[in-house]
Scaffold this motif. Structure first.
Motif, PDB file in Angstrom:
ATOM      1  N   PHE A 293       0.668  -1.144  -0.166  1.00  0.00           N
ATOM      2  CA  PHE A 293      -0.036  -0.047   0.080  1.00  0.00           C
ATOM      3  C   PHE A 293       0.769   1.112   0.129  1.00  0.00           C
ATOM      4  O   PHE A 293       2.067   1.210   0.499  1.00  0.00           O
ATOM      5  N   ARG A 294       0.394   2.210  -0.620  1.00  0.00           N
ATOM      6  CA  ARG A 294       0.942   3.601  -0.700  1.00  0.00           C
ATOM      7  C   ARG A 294       0.906   4.248   0.746  1.00  0.00           C
ATOM      8  O   ARG A 294       1.890   5.138   1.071  1.00  0.00           O
ATOM      9  N   VAL A 295      -0.093   4.052   1.478  1.00  0.00           N
ATOM     10  CA  VAL A 295      -0.184   4.701   2.839  1.00  0.00           C
ATOM     11  C   VAL A 295       0.410   3.823   3.794  1.00  0.00           C
ATOM     12  O   VAL A 295       0.627   2.627   3.636  1.00  0.00           O
ATOM     13  N   ILE A 296       0.671   4.536   5.032  1.00  0.00           N
ATOM     14  CA  ILE A 296       1.736   3.929   5.911  1.00  0.00           C
ATOM     15  C   ILE A 296       1.252   4.104   7.529  1.00  0.00           C
ATOM     16  O   ILE A 296       0.267   4.957   7.441  1.00  0.00           O
ATOM     17  N   GLY A 297       1.814   3.517   8.316  1.00  0.00           N
ATOM     18  CA  GLY A 297       1.269   3.331   9.612  1.00  0.00           C
ATOM     19  C   GLY A 297       0.160   2.526  10.004  1.00  0.00           C
ATOM     20  O   GLY A 297      -0.454   1.938   9.342  1.00  0.00           O
ATOM     21  N   ARG A 298       0.461   1.884  11.434  1.00  0.00           N
ATOM     22  CA  ARG A 298      -0.332   0.875  11.747  1.00  0.00           C
ATOM     23  C   ARG A 298      -1.960   1.522  12.010  1.00  0.00           C
ATOM     24  O   ARG A 298      -2.885   0.673  11.686  1.00  0.00           O
ATOM     25  N   PHE A 299      -2.082   2.758  12.366  1.00  0.00           N
ATOM     26  CA  PHE A 299      -3.595   3.329  12.167  1.00  0.00           C
ATOM     27  C   PHE A 299      -4.035   3.033  10.823  1.00  0.00           C
ATOM     28  O   PHE A 299      -5.305   2.849  10.614  1.00  0.00           O
ATOM     29  N   ASN A 300      -3.272   3.361   9.663  1.00  0.00           N
ATOM     30  CA  ASN A 300      -3.804   3.068   8.499  1.00  0.00           C
ATOM     31  C   ASN A 300      -4.016   1.725   8.051  1.00  0.00           C
ATOM     32  O   ASN A 300      -4.804   1.250   6.993  1.00  0.00           O
ATOM     33  N   ALA A 301      -3.078   0.924   8.640  1.00  0.00           N
ATOM     34  CA  ALA A 301      -3.658  -0.652   8.274  1.00  0.00           C
ATOM     35  C   ALA A 301      -4.969  -0.958   8.906  1.00  0.00           C
ATOM     36  O   ALA A 301      -5.774  -1.785   8.190  1.00  0.00           O
ATOM     37  N   TYR A 302      -5.286  -0.318  10.288  1.00  0.00           N
ATOM     38  CA  TYR A 302      -6.702  -0.668  10.302  1.00  0.00           C
ATOM     39  C   TYR A 302      -7.776  -0.042   9.554  1.00  0.00           C
ATOM     40  O   TYR A 302      -8.696  -0.585   9.150  1.00  0.00           O
ATOM     41  N   ASN A 303      -7.431   1.370   9.019  1.00  0.00           N
ATOM     42  CA  ASN A 303      -8.222   1.842   8.134  1.00  0.00           C
ATOM     43  C   ASN A 303      -8.421   0.967   6.912  1.00  0.00           C
ATOM     44  O   ASN A 303      -9.493   0.968   6.442  1.00  0.00           O
ATOM     45  N   LEU A 304      -7.305   0.386   6.345  1.00  0.00           N
ATOM     46  CA  LEU A 304      -7.473  -0.399   5.047  1.00  0.00           C
ATOM     47  C   LEU A 304      -8.368  -1.423   5.432  1.00  0.00           C
ATOM     48  O   LEU A 304      -9.072  -1.851   4.447  1.00  0.00           O
ATOM     49  N   LEU A 305      -7.946  -2.052   6.508  1.00  0.00           N
ATOM     50  CA  LEU A 305      -8.811  -3.293   6.771  1.00  0.00           C
ATOM     51  C   LEU A 305     -10.464  -3.138   6.877  1.00  0.00           C
ATOM     52  O   LEU A 305     -11.117  -3.985   6.276  1.00  0.00           O
ATOM     53  N   SER A 306     -10.622  -1.943   7.494  1.00  0.00           N
ATOM     54  CA  SER A 306     -12.194  -1.667   7.556  1.00  0.00           C
ATOM     55  C   SER A 306     -12.972  -1.307   6.120  1.00  0.00           C
ATOM     56  O   SER A 306     -14.008  -1.752   6.064  1.00  0.00           O
ATOM     57  N   VAL A 307     -11.889  -0.631   5.254  1.00  0.00           N
ATOM     58  CA  VAL A 307     -12.458  -0.476   4.034  1.00  0.00           C
ATOM     59  C   VAL A 307     -12.587  -1.778   3.121  1.00  0.00           C
ATOM     60  O   VAL A 307     -13.485  -1.861   2.407  1.00  0.00           O
ATOM     61  N   TYR A 308     -11.452  -2.450   3.270  1.00  0.00           N
ATOM     62  CA  TYR A 308     -11.426  -3.808   2.499  1.00  0.00           C
ATOM     63  C   TYR A 308     -12.749  -4.781   2.976  1.00  0.00           C
ATOM     64  O   TYR A 308     -13.603  -5.084   2.260  1.00  0.00           O
ATOM     65  N   GLY A 309     -12.977  -4.794   4.289  1.00  0.00           N
ATOM     66  CA  GLY A 309     -14.324  -5.400   4.752  1.00  0.00           C
ATOM     67  C   GLY A 309     -15.629  -4.887   4.395  1.00  0.00           C
ATOM     68  O   GLY A 309     -16.397  -5.595   3.983  1.00  0.00           O
ATOM     69  N   ALA A 310     -15.535  -3.657   4.551  1.00  0.00           N
ATOM     70  CA  ALA A 310     -16.766  -2.997   4.174  1.00  0.00           C
ATOM     71  C   ALA A 310     -17.073  -3.257   2.411  1.00  0.00           C
ATOM     72  O   ALA A 310     -18.387  -3.434   1.973  1.00  0.00           O
ATOM     73  N   ALA A 311     -15.957  -3.035   1.588  1.00  0.00           N
ATOM     74  CA  ALA A 311     -16.125  -3.567   0.285  1.00  0.00           C
ATOM     75  C   ALA A 311     -16.767  -4.863   0.099  1.00  0.00           C
ATOM     76  O   ALA A 311     -17.549  -4.791  -0.863  1.00  0.00           O
ATOM     77  N   VAL A 312     -15.958  -5.718   0.728  1.00  0.00           N
ATOM     78  CA  VAL A 312     -16.646  -7.176   0.626  1.00  0.00           C
ATOM     79  C   VAL A 312     -18.008  -7.204   0.892  1.00  0.00           C
ATOM     80  O   VAL A 312     -18.570  -8.110   0.353  1.00  0.00           O
ATOM     81  N   LEU A 313     -18.380  -6.965   1.986  1.00  0.00           N
ATOM     82  CA  LEU A 313     -19.660  -6.738   2.419  1.00  0.00           C
ATOM     83  C   LEU A 313     -20.764  -6.220   1.622  1.00  0.00           C
ATOM     84  O   LEU A 313     -21.920  -6.561   1.638  1.00  0.00           O
ATOM     85  N   LEU A 314     -20.160  -5.215   0.913  1.00  0.00           N
ATOM     86  CA  LEU A 314     -21.103  -4.630  -0.251  1.00  0.00           C
ATOM     87  C   LEU A 314     -21.089  -5.355  -1.495  1.00  0.00           C
ATOM     88  O   LEU A 314     -21.770  -4.954  -2.440  1.00  0.00           O
ATOM     89  N   GLY A 315     -20.547  -6.495  -1.262  1.00  0.00           N
ATOM     90  CA  GLY A 315     -20.559  -7.447  -2.669  1.00  0.00           C
ATOM     91  C   GLY A 315     -19.467  -7.286  -3.700  1.00  0.00           C
ATOM     92  O   GLY A 315     -19.695  -8.165  -4.840  1.00  0.00           O
ATOM     93  N   GLU A 316     -18.286  -6.548  -3.412  1.00  0.00           N
ATOM     94  CA  GLU A 316     -17.178  -6.522  -4.321  1.00  0.00           C
ATOM     95  C   GLU A 316     -16.270  -7.729  -4.005  1.00  0.00           C
ATOM     96  O   GLU A 316     -16.387  -8.479  -3.153  1.00  0.00           O
ATOM     97  N   LYS A 317     -15.394  -7.935  -5.276  1.00  0.00           N
ATOM     98  CA  LYS A 317     -14.625  -9.240  -5.401  1.00  0.00           C
ATOM     99  C   LYS A 317     -13.424  -8.804  -4.365  1.00  0.00           C
ATOM    100  O   LYS A 317     -12.613  -7.714  -4.690  1.00  0.00           O
ATOM    101  N   PRO A 318     -12.756  -9.711  -3.624  1.00  0.00           N
ATOM    102  CA  PRO A 318     -11.748  -9.439  -2.753  1.00  0.00           C
ATOM    103  C   PRO A 318     -10.538  -9.118  -3.485  1.00  0.00           C
ATOM    104  O   PRO A 318      -9.788  -8.275  -3.186  1.00  0.00           O
ATOM    105  N   GLU A 319      -9.940  -9.801  -4.478  1.00  0.00           N
ATOM    106  CA  GLU A 319      -9.028  -9.625  -5.216  1.00  0.00           C
ATOM    107  C   GLU A 319      -8.744  -8.292  -5.695  1.00  0.00           C
ATOM    108  O   GLU A 319      -7.662  -7.684  -6.034  1.00  0.00           O
ATOM    109  N   ILE A 320     -10.018  -8.015  -6.460  1.00  0.00           N
ATOM    110  CA  ILE A 320     -10.184  -6.557  -7.222  1.00  0.00           C
ATOM    111  C   ILE A 320      -9.999  -5.481  -6.379  1.00  0.00           C
ATOM    112  O   ILE A 320      -9.282  -4.540  -6.557  1.00  0.00           O
TER     113      ILE A 320
END
Length: 493
Positions: A293-320
């Motif tokens: 990822f281009r963004v850095i920091g442990r706090f952003n790791a949490y942010n990215l995980l939440s975004v990934y999870g939300a996108a999956v829950l909204l029906g998007e494909k994990p790899e994309i």
């Protein structure tokens, strides 16, 4: 806030329980108004009890100016036969339901996802907005930094607008064929019923630490306000929570939504692990997929995980999702990096709570490669939670080689009083490395000119803001502009 069409009052009141109506409920309403000075013929005036003024004091003025109806908690002594009065238990809650109906229930026409928590709301909402646009959707954003409909930027004055402005914005987004809208949900918004009447497709919880005790009075009230968002979610929605935060499970105790979790530390539906973290980027494992990822920091790791999870829950494909997430950049004023010609690193960050400041400074400490100094410039806002002032100074001292305490939106307080409270948090051993300079511009210049090549300067607290709020007047001031000015001066010398 006007609509393009009139609405019959009794239709607007269909979701409002227990309303007592004096007058006709079959009149036409042309707009919902909170400011009596903006009344037009056919307006519904809402008498709100605010922190500064009580709208009930302006009912007579609204009537004189031609209001067709008044929404209030107490009827005025003088009743006009030409006006309909709607008496309710809570004007703000009723207004949310009425505003939603007036604008045609726009939140039902989009997939609305709310993000709440003390830190990370802006980053998560902005990342989701950027991600879903990259995935080909038309999107809306409601955030502290700005409100946005696709490329159109609309200035933001509150983390969450009032319910009338909010529904009007959502209606504009729906009219422009937005399929998804991502919004920050502040604790104030929940407590003041600004989100009442909205239909959410999902809610995300980032974390919770002490903040806004000036408004909520106690930490328990603050937690209850955040939890109130999840209590309101429908059964059809998802509730995605950071399970590493000890209050993550508390947030969803009473929710009807489908609960999912994300974590860096324990088993969760969306699990991450930081492999490496540098100023250039972060290498992570996300659900057994390695991503850079281009963004850095442990706090952003949490942010990215939440975004990934939300996108999956909204029906998007994990790899994309992961491919597109790897291209995203931080929002303005969130760990935003600038580099001088002689390799000084300047970081501008919105961190204005003890927890956020500690997260940023811990990230910087982790990224340090040698003997470079960390110089932190930090202040605390006026007329806000004063308990955090000494804590902010103590944290800055703990992680920095030099600290400059300075002014940050003093509002109606004396900046020197705020700084005196911050100074109480400076440990005696750190007196020598701490300087107090009330003038924020002077503070940034002092740090920028004193730094050596390779040093890291953190300017915390204001981030994306381009003003200083002093005695009710917003004076132009941008940390980034001043930092770049200092870097230019270093280069020209």
């Amino acid at each position: 806030m006007e609509s393009n069409q009139e609405k019959i009052l009794n239709i607007l009141l269909s979701d409002v329980k227990g309303a007592r109506i004096t007058g006709s409920d079959e009149i036409s309403i042309t707009g919902i108004v909170l400011d009596s000075r903006k009344i037009q013929s056919g307006s519904l005036f809402v008498a709100l009890r605010g922190t500064q003024t009580d709208g009930h004091q302006y009912i007579a003025t609204a009537t004189e100016l031609g209001a067709a109806a008044i929404l209030c908690e107490e009827l005025p002594e003088q009743i006009s036969e030409q006006v309909t009065y709607i008496q309710v238990e809570d004007s703000a809650a009723a207004m949310g339901l009425i505003a939603s109906a007036f604008y045609g229930h726009p939140s039902r026409k989009v997939k609305l996802v709310g993000v709440t928590g003390t830190n990370g709301k802006t980053s998560v909402a902005t990342f989701l907005f950027q991600l879903f646009r990259r995935l080909g959707y038309r999107c809306g954003l409601l955030s502290t930094v700005q409100n946005q409909i696709e490329d159109e930027v609309i200035a933001s004055t509150h983390t969450t607008p009032d319910s009338v402005a909010l529904n009007q914005l959502l209606a504009q987004m729906a009219a422009k064929n937005c399929s998804h809208v991502f919004m920050e949900v502040s604790s104030h918004a929940v407590a003041q019923h600004r989100i009442t009447g909205l239909h959410f497709a999902g809610g995300i919880f980032t974390n919770i630490t002490h903040d806004h005790l000036d408004f909520h009075k106690t930490f328990d009230n603050y937690i209850a306000a955040k939890k109130g968002f999840f209590d309101q979610l429908p059964k059809s929605a998802f509730a995605l929570v950071n399970i590493d935060d000890r209050r993550g499970s508390v947030m969803v105790q009473n929710t009807r939504a489908k609960v999912e979790t994300y974590s860096l530390q324990t088993l969760a539906a969306f699990k991450g692990k930081i492999i490496s973290d540098t100023l250039a980027g972060m290498h992570m494992d996300v659900n057994n997929q390695e991503v850079w990822f281009r963004v850095i920091g442990r706090f952003n790791a949490y942010n990215l995980l939440s975004v990934y999870g939300a996108a999956v829950l909204l029906g998007e494909k994990p790899e994309i999702i992961l491919v597109e997430l790897s291209n995203l950049k931080s929002p303005p004023g969130r760990f935003e990096q600038f580099h001088s010609a002689d390799e000084i690193v300047g970081i501008v960050d919105y961190a204005h709570t003890p927890d956020a400041l500690e997260n940023v400074l811990e990230t910087i400490a982790h990224l340090r490669s040698g003997n470079e100094q960390v110089i932190t410039i930090v202040g605390c806002g006026g007329n806000r939670d004063s308990e955090k002032r000494p804590k902010m100074a103590a944290i800055a001292c703990k992680f920095s080689n030099k600290v400059i305490l300075t002014s940050d939106n003093p509002r109606f307080e004396d900046p020197m009083d705020i700084l005196a409270q911050m100074q109480k948090g400076v440990p005696p051993i750190d007196f020598k490395k701490t300087t107090t300079i009330a003038d924020r511009r002077e503070a940034i210049f002092k740090a920028g000119l004193a730094a050596n090549p390779g040093d890291i300067i953190l300017i915390a607290g204001k981030g994306h803001e381009n003003y200083q709020d002093i005695q009710g007047v917003k004076h132009h001031f941008d940390d980034k502009e001043v930092l770049l000015e200092v870097f230019e001066k270093r280069h020209s010398n």
